[in-house]
Design an enzyme around this catalytic site. Structure first.
Site, mmCIF file in Angstrom:
data_model
loop_
_atom_site.group_PDB
_atom_site.id
_atom_site.type_symbol
_atom_site.label_atom_id
_atom_site.label_comp_id
_atom_site.label_asym_id
_atom_site.label_seq_id
_atom_site.Cartn_x
_atom_site.Cartn_y
_atom_site.Cartn_z
ATOM 1 N N GLU A 100 25.658 -38.958 3.647
ATOM 2 C CA GLU A 100 24.879 -38.299 2.587
ATOM 3 C C GLU A 100 23.790 -37.390 3.173
ATOM 4 O OE1 GLU A 100 26.046 -38.405 -0.323
ATOM 5 O OE2 GLU A 100 27.274 -40.219 -0.299
ATOM 6 N N CYS A 128 38.849 -26.632 -6.979
ATOM 7 C CA CYS A 128 38.987 -25.322 -6.353
ATOM 8 C C CYS A 128 38.114 -24.325 -7.128
ATOM 9 C CB CYS A 128 40.450 -24.881 -6.361
ATOM 10 S SG CYS A 128 41.129 -24.598 -8.024
ATOM 11 N N GLY A 160 32.412 -31.719 3.178
ATOM 12 C CA GLY A 160 33.565 -31.613 2.307
ATOM 13 C C GLY A 160 33.146 -31.883 0.875
ATOM 14 N N CYS A 178 42.032 -30.297 -5.239
ATOM 15 C CA CYS A 178 41.419 -30.087 -6.545
ATOM 16 C C CYS A 178 41.890 -31.165 -7.530
ATOM 17 C CB CYS A 178 41.797 -28.697 -7.060
ATOM 18 S SG CYS A 178 41.197 -28.344 -8.731
ATOM 19 N N GLN A 192 23.425 -34.318 3.054
ATOM 20 C CA GLN A 192 22.970 -33.218 2.186
ATOM 21 C C GLN A 192 21.610 -33.513 1.574
ATOM 22 O OE1 GLN A 192 25.607 -35.166 1.352
ATOM 23 N NE2 GLN A 192 25.319 -35.892 -0.759
#
Length: 196
Positions: A90, A184, A9, A147, A92
């Site tokens: 984490e 967004c 996300g 957003c 990523q």
């Protein structure tokens, strides 16, 4: 059946909070979990999973040179009974070899792994860990947030410096709400000042 999950996300989608919540749910039932995080995450102290709402847990740090499977197997020796789940924050920031090592843990040791992380960076490029989790994970789950500038779903991360959007630079620069906003697509391309 053990599976490798990737829950991804944008910033502020509650990933670290979710890890702490999932760990609590397992532990409340008397089940063992292993918590891990990338050593690159230095926002709090090293080896800590910290949620923006103030909760935190100690975790095993995964460095670039580490073999994730070896770290997990070493940790398994500390438990008398089975480890029910491995939770990674984490994700990523992990590297291709880490993701393959995690997949091997799931397949060979039959322990489910839930990895949490960002999918894309502030330049809208995949992180290495995310790329290989998207390829190797058995299940993908998007964690949603809104957003910073409107009420649409945030799918991107916008870096700010001195109040201005940044679209170039190093992929990894640690920061929170002072440096990154979940946005967004429209507001990634055309950020606007927040009106209170």
């Amino acid at each position: 059946m053990a599976q490798l999950f990737f829950r991804y996300g944008a910033m502020n989608s509650g990933k670290s909070f979710e890890i702490i919540k999932v760990a609590h749910n397992y532990e409340e039932q008397g089940k063992n979990v292993i918590l891990m995080t990338s050593a690159l995450d230095t926002r709090e102290k090293k080896g800590t999973i910290a949620s923006r709402i103030g909760l935190e847990r100690d975790a095993i740090s995964i460095n670039s040179i580490d073999n994730a499977r070896n770290l997990i197997e070493s940790e398994l020796n500390k438990y008398e009974k089975r480890v029910s789940c491995i939770l990674i924050d984490e994700a990523q920031f992990l590297e291709k070899h880490h993701i393959k090592e995690l997949a091997a843990v799931v397949d060979d040791l039959k322990i489910p792994i839930i990895a949490f992380g960002l999918k894309n960076d502030f330049q809208n490029q995949l992180f290495e860990g995310s790329k290989y989790l998207l390829l190797y994970a058995d299940k993908l789950e998007e964690m949603k947030t809104i957003c910073w500038f409107c009420e649409k779903k945030a799918t991107m991360n916008l870096r700010f410096h001195d109040g201005k959007p940044v679209y170039e630079g190093e992929q990894v620069v640690m920061g929170g709400n002072e440096s990154y906003y979940p946005v967004c697509r429209e507001h990634y391309m055309h950020p606007q000042p927040r009106i209170n």
